[in-house]
Design a protein around this motif. Sequence first.
Motif, short mmCIF file in Angstrom:
data_model
loop_
_atom_site.label_atom_id
_atom_site.label_comp_id
_atom_site.label_asym_id
_atom_site.label_seq_id
_atom_site.Cartn_x
_atom_site.Cartn_y
_atom_site.Cartn_z
N UNK A 24 0.79 -1.19 0.01
CA UNK A 24 -0.01 -0.17 0.09
C UNK A 24 0.80 1.00 0.00
N UNK A 25 0.66 2.11 -0.94
CA UNK A 25 1.70 3.20 -1.11
C UNK A 25 0.87 4.27 -1.00
N UNK A 26 1.05 5.30 -0.07
CA UNK A 26 0.29 6.55 0.43
C UNK A 26 1.38 7.85 -0.09
N UNK A 27 0.24 8.78 -0.15
CA UNK A 27 1.13 10.02 -0.65
C UNK A 27 1.32 10.09 -1.85
N UNK A 28 0.44 9.42 -2.75
CA UNK A 28 0.90 9.35 -4.26
C UNK A 28 -0.16 9.71 -5.20
N UNK A 29 0.21 10.74 -6.15
CA UNK A 29 -0.79 11.12 -7.15
C UNK A 29 -0.39 10.39 -8.36
N UNK A 30 -1.57 10.72 -9.45
CA UNK A 30 -1.55 10.15 -10.71
C UNK A 30 -1.09 8.83 -10.71
N UNK A 31 -2.24 8.07 -10.21
CA UNK A 31 -1.87 6.68 -10.11
C UNK A 31 -2.08 5.62 -11.23
N UNK A 32 -2.98 6.12 -12.24
CA UNK A 32 -3.27 5.64 -13.34
C UNK A 32 -2.16 5.11 -14.23
N UNK A 33 -1.20 5.94 -14.07
CA UNK A 33 0.23 5.81 -14.68
C UNK A 33 0.59 4.28 -14.40
N UNK A 34 0.15 3.52 -13.20
CA UNK A 34 0.84 2.36 -12.96
C UNK A 34 0.38 1.38 -14.08
N UNK A 35 -0.73 1.47 -14.72
CA UNK A 35 -1.09 0.60 -15.77
C UNK A 35 -0.07 0.11 -16.61
N UNK A 36 0.70 0.94 -17.03
CA UNK A 36 1.77 0.42 -18.05
C UNK A 36 2.86 -0.31 -17.15
N UNK A 37 3.08 -0.01 -15.92
CA UNK A 37 4.35 -0.80 -15.41
C UNK A 37 3.71 -2.20 -14.92
N UNK A 38 2.36 -2.30 -14.72
CA UNK A 38 1.60 -3.75 -14.58
C UNK A 38 2.12 -4.66 -15.99
N UNK A 39 1.72 -3.88 -16.77
CA UNK A 39 1.94 -4.79 -18.07
C UNK A 39 3.36 -5.33 -18.06
#
Lengths: 587, 256
Positions: free
Chosen positions: B105-120
């Motif tokens: 669980x990562x707190x204090x973090x914005x713009x989280x939708x960018x993680x999608x590319x890293x999941x791939x």
Amino acid sequence: MATSVRRTVSTQADNPRPDTGRVPLRPASEVMDLERLGSLHQCRISFIRTIMRKVMAERWGIQRQRFDLDDNGYGTCIYRIASPTRIYNLVIFAQHLDAKDRSDRVIAQAWDLAFALCLGDVDEAYLAVLRENVPRQEAGRCDPRVLVLSRANRSLRNFDAMVDALASGEQPDPDALAKVGYLYRTTAVYGNGKFGIADYPRLRDSDDFGLPFSAQMFSVYLLRDFSIRQVEHIARRRAPDTAVGLHPKLQRYLGIGNSTGLGMAPFLINHPQLINQWLLMRESALSRCLGEIPNEQTRQQMIDLIDHSIAHTAQTHTDDPRQSKANQRLGQELADARDWLASTDTSEVMLWQALLNWSRAHASLETNELLNSLLMELYPERVDELEQTMAAAESQDLTPEMGTDDLLARLRRDYDWAIAYDFSDPEQTHLFWYRSAEKEEPRLGERGVDPGEENEMGLDIARQADSLYQALREWEAQQGQATPLVEFLLAYPRFKAIARRVQTLSEHAYGDIRANVLARGTLPIHLLRCKLAFFGATKFDPRSDRWVRITMFQGAPCIEDIGTHFADDWWMPLKPTVEELAPCTSR
Amino acid sequence: MHVSLNEFTSTCRRALDSLGFPPGEYEDAAEMVVWLEQHGLGGARLLGEILPRLADNRWPALTVTHTDGGCVIMQMDEGSILHGGSLAADLACTRALATGLGIVRLHGCSDRSFILGYLARCARRGHHIAAFWCTGEPRRAIQNVAVALADAKLPVFRRFRADGGGEQEADTDTLTLMATRDFAMLPAASAEHVDMELLEMVTAEEFEARSRRAWDQGVEIDATLWRDLSAIRDQRLVPTSDASRHRGAGETNPAD
């Protein structure tokens, strides 16, 4: 702190390793030496060899569909190309260029001609769009219908002399063409999405241009035909009663030049998986050939090839003292190799291996590598299929669970050459690479002398690997144990790129060039030559230690030869003799 | 403005490099931006919105505040997921390999939708991984769920309105990542749950079609953003001089 998990991630499915037979591949410590890479010659799987085999085997249809040039050769020309699967058009815009604007540098703003290879046919409306943008090159914008964008400048030494000769009914002096074997030099050949053109993945799965740089090389091949037709056209317009066409032997002897500076160097460092693939295929081809059992016929073929190379080398001219000396030595050592081979018993089963060992012991790197290229000519059935696997997947993924001890072991195994440098010695960090504000041209500066050090490009792989090695050792000492790499990177994110590179390249031995490119005395020209040799360049003509001119397609079939017999023996052409240039009917 | 994916990637990388992203991080962050744009989820627009913040921010601290085997809580010091947030996903994958299940669980973090590319990318490396984050207004929370299965090329993305009677608060600065060695442990996302309104679903097949389109045709980027990115990128260019032009590039008799 969690303990590390050992797990191996392989990417080899995307980067195939071929069977290499009974002779092992040469070690990376030998192959990836910078000076050796700077001594490579073209070989059967160089890109221009591959594209010529393809065009000839598939009998591509190439028509000069439009040839609207004025008396000075300025105007528009369109080549229409029909491969077995698609239609392409090469659109060329030739224009007047003031002498003051003439430069082969990437920083130039104008050129003698500019051209684009396009997918599909080009109608008048699209031609107008191309005319607006293609001659502007970097300053224009193109769209994905354009596959290749390029420009070229005339060779002043040859162009006017050839027009004069043809206009007066004479053939140009073959000696001049032996010295400079082209009428035009390309100064940049752009692909892969530059300035809005098609991304490479659009081509990757195509039957025609899926292999690396094949679309670029094909475009350059067509430019060669244009250069011939243009000088003939100007000569005829100038002297319609006396002009003759260029003799077919000279047409074939004419190539296309290229002028290359440091802009090419970062590519080799920034694409290690692709470089690995190119070298892996070349080395695999060599291993396969070394393992072949010779007979009298193949030995004689090799002797003939060496003799031919001696003659070709004798006709290779450069003003550069270092290269000139290397060429002289090459010619002498090739003669020695021929004598050695002629006097060696063919019952020697491992004759080719023995020849390699002889050249290692007695000859320069240039000779070593030319003999290797020649050996590959003997066994096309063992070599040519490797051209199909010259492309590579280029993703570098982190393996975060790898233990820091595992990564340290890989550094000791694969980057011992980097760790051996003493980076506290100013001589080892004398140079730095930067991008100039002038068209982003990569350049070299002297640390402490030239401005820009704070914006140094990250091409210092050896120094980065050494820094990572030191940091990992300190980390383990602090932690008292090895940890998963991700824990180290959370504390020190600046090592992510080099850590991932070391992990990735531990499966790609030929990925990293084994040199500290910051050291005083580094010769960047070795980097340029390595890439150019894979393109298929010949007649390397260095203009400085960071600038080189080369020739491509000299000796290649002309487009009129497509559909005729093709022997694929064109790559080291000899100057046509007087007898061969007996008068022929002008075309 | 029309640009190719390669141009967009290169410009993003170099702009983020100019902004002080470390080597490795600027490549990953750029890839996350481009991935979102390439797959039709507005990566360029989102980058444009946060660019002033990225330009102002120092590199935020990313610290582990709690760890318990497979469960980790991390705190980002008011940063963007582009600021090394990919390492949180790497940590989840690492813990999953060690313990079977890795939750970060990562707190204090914005713009989280960018993680999608890293999941791939995690999936490409052989990990099953899911990400959960919440957007929207308090009491009007929208749950974002992305699931990437090992060796699959692309994830599946869903957005739900999880009204549940209007009780759920929107936790807009937390990203939860769950990685596992076992496919069966990932939650089955049903589109028909009675308390969930499925707002959007993008399948791997749809992502694939969008990606192919982007490779074929390039992408359209707002001209102002392109100009801004280019200006940031160019901050690392070194002004030229005669010495640089001649000695730095090794030019000799270029026009003969």
